[in-house]
Design a protein around this motif. Structure first.
Motif: not given
Length: 567
Positions: A129-140
């Protein structure tokens, strides 16, 4: 539900969200509202379906729930879904929200845990899988970015299709890194002048025997290797090389074009000497490049001098100096190996004050293991150098071995050496340092500085001594030089000391040896280390730090760093 419905289900749910966060819709003329629930911040449940690599359905105490995996974006391959299914389908998982990531509609955005494993991060780290850039605000989110960097550079999972190319690919922009100039490397590899100079400095002490050796060049990063592996070679096939690669050997443009024309006019080269016979290059240039050219594809360079090879564990001081060591280096080698055998020349970094350049220079002509069927005479002689044998006895024994393998047959096993040894010489003296056939697998060795009592006992250390060792080193300070080892270790039988090491080579260590470094060295981490180094070796220990960071294990790295080597 069956896997072939995954994609259609994903599309179905996406449509429902667009219509209005799963408002009632008409299905076959009836009003139908999917009965999916909103979850509390933390709960658990059993995975009952995989919609996509970022979308699952979980049976929870509150009902069936749609779960989106925080930080995960699909790679759009069947491999991803199959990988996730193998991990969690039918399993009880923990579901945890992120305070910085809001759910939407009936989709519950969650981290998925299988026991202590963060499946979201594992998917990215495994390359499925790739990193979801829409979740850049996620703590991890920073951990997801680090995980993707590791998997992409190592060519794991679905990144393998992009990165795991053959080590040598015929390419119009390929150069020979053993002979190319600084300017050629800067231009073709996209590296800085400083890194190019580091390559030259490295090869001046030891040639690149395989392409992976460039990983050890200072500041030559893993990313540089992955991006340029198809542009680099250590040996040039003069029958297929294009002009640029021939230029990287030191030829002029006129000489390179003459070589190519000669292949057409006179046929392919059957041996490298024909470069001179056809008057294509000068004798001086031929002397400079003869070790780095061939008439077919060769992916390894053997730069050793057959008449000067030595087994580092058994050679005498004179034989070690003949192989290239100074008298002081030879004495240091002998002093250290008498306490703890050497697995390779890289061990000298841990056992003595040798510098990297010394190790590189010695590696050409020194071996820790000798193949008695293929070793040159000088190396066979060195098997008996450390023992109380006269020069005449060594010569006779070597003649016996060489005559048998050259005129009778290869040795099928090392026991067949016995009739050719002096009657008072025990095969056990050299048995740990010789082999026939394929190179033997790396033996199980454990780090005496970090092992537990039980791990020490498992490799032959008596229980009481093992307890003394653990009490003495405290698993923190440890010993970095064999000469610093206490008498209780130095007095252990050789066969036991042969199972111990002071520093662990993370490029060659077995899973057992890695496990003995720390109680937090989990199977998941060990397998990731092994997968990481299979594509290319660790160039430095900081790369292990970056990998362990993806597991939130910086403290683990700090505990073991001083006991690691990569050579």
């Amino acid at each position: 539900m069956i896997k072939k419905l995954h994609k259609s289900l994903a599309g179905f749910f996406a449509v429902l969200m667009l219509v209005g966060a799963l408002m009632p819709v008409a299905v076959f003329g009836q009003s139908f509202t999917p009965n999916f629930v909103e979850l509390p911040t933390s709960t658990s449940g059993r995975v009952i379906d995989i919609i996509d690599v970022d979308s699952i359905i979980v049976q929870t105490p509150y009902g069936e729930a749609l779960v989106r995996l925080i930080g995960v974006a699909p790679n759009n391959t069947g491999n991803s879904i199959e990988f996730l299914s193998n991990q969690i389908m039918g399993q009880m998982v923990g579901l945890s929200a992120d305070p910085n990531v809001s759910s939407f509609g009936r989709w519950n955005l969650r981290y998925v845990f299988l026991q202590s494993r963060n499946i979201n991060i594992e998917l990215v780290l495994s390359g499925y899988a790739q990193t979801n850039e829409n979740h850049s605000h996620a703590s991890l989110f920073s951990q997801f970015q680090a995980a993707q960097s590791v998997s992409q550079l190592a060519g794991l999972g679905d990144w393998a299709n992009d990165l795991r190319r053959p080590h040598i690919i015929r390419s119009a922009d390929r150069i020979n890194i053993n002979t190319a100039t600084n300017a050629q490397m800067v231009q073709q590899l996209g590296i800085t002048t400083a890194v190019a100079q580091n390559i030259v400095t490295h090869r001046n002490s030891a040639v690149f025997q395989t392409l992976a050796d460039i990983s050890f060049v200072t500041n030559f990063t893993r990313e540089m290797y992955s991006q340029n592996r198809h542009r680099m070679g250590v040996n040039t096939n003069i029958n297929t090389a294009v002009e640029l690669e021939l230029l990287s050997l030191g030829m002029t443009q006129a000489q390179a074009r003459s070589v190519i024309a000669s292949r057409v006019d006179n046929g392919t080269f059957t041996n490298i000497q024909q470069l001179r016979d056809r008057n294509l290059i000068s004798q001086a240039l031929f002397n400079n490049i003869q070790h780095f050219i061939a008439v077919d594809d060769v992916y390894e360079v053997d730069f050793s001098r057959p008449n000067f090879r030595a087994n580092i564990n058994t050679a005498s001081q004179a034989q070690l100096t003949r192989a290239g060591a100074t008298a002081a280096q030879a004495n240091a080698i002998i002093q250290q190996r008498n306490i703890m055998p050497l697995r390779n020349t890289g061990d000298l970094l841990a056992h003595t004050s040798f510098a990297i350049a010394n190790i590189n220079a010695l590696s050409d002509n020194m071996r820790a293991l000798t193949n008695i069927n293929t070793a040159p005479r000088s190396e066979i002689e060195s098997l008996f150098g450390r023992f109380n044998m006269t020069a005449a006895q060594i010569n006779t024994t070597t003649n016996n071995i060489m005559n048998h393998r050259d005129n009778v047959s290869n040795f099928g096993n090392i026991q067949q050496l016995i009739p050719h040894l002096p009657t008072n010489f025990a095969l056990s003296n050299i048995e740990p340092f010789i082999y026939v056939g394929e190179m033997p697998a790396t033996p199980v060795r454990i780090n005496v500085n970090r092992a537990t009592v039980n791990q020490l006992v498992s490799v032959g250390v008596p229980q009481a001594t093992a307890q003394q060792i653990v009490n003495h080193n405290g698993r923190n300070n440890g010993w970095l030089l064999p000469t610093n080892l206490p008498v209780i270790i130095q007095n252990l039988p050789f066969v036991v000391r042969n199972n111990l090491t002071l520093r662990t080579n993370i490029n060659t260590a077995t899973s057992e040896e890695l496990s003995a470094l720390d109680s937090n060295m989990s199977n998941e981490i060990i397998q990731r280390i092994i997968a990481y180094r299979e594509d290319q070796p660790f160039g430095n220990v900081l790369q292990l730090r970056d990998l362990l960071d993806t597991f939130n294990q910086r403290a683990l790295y700090n505990r073991i760093e001083r006991f690691l080597i990569v050579r």
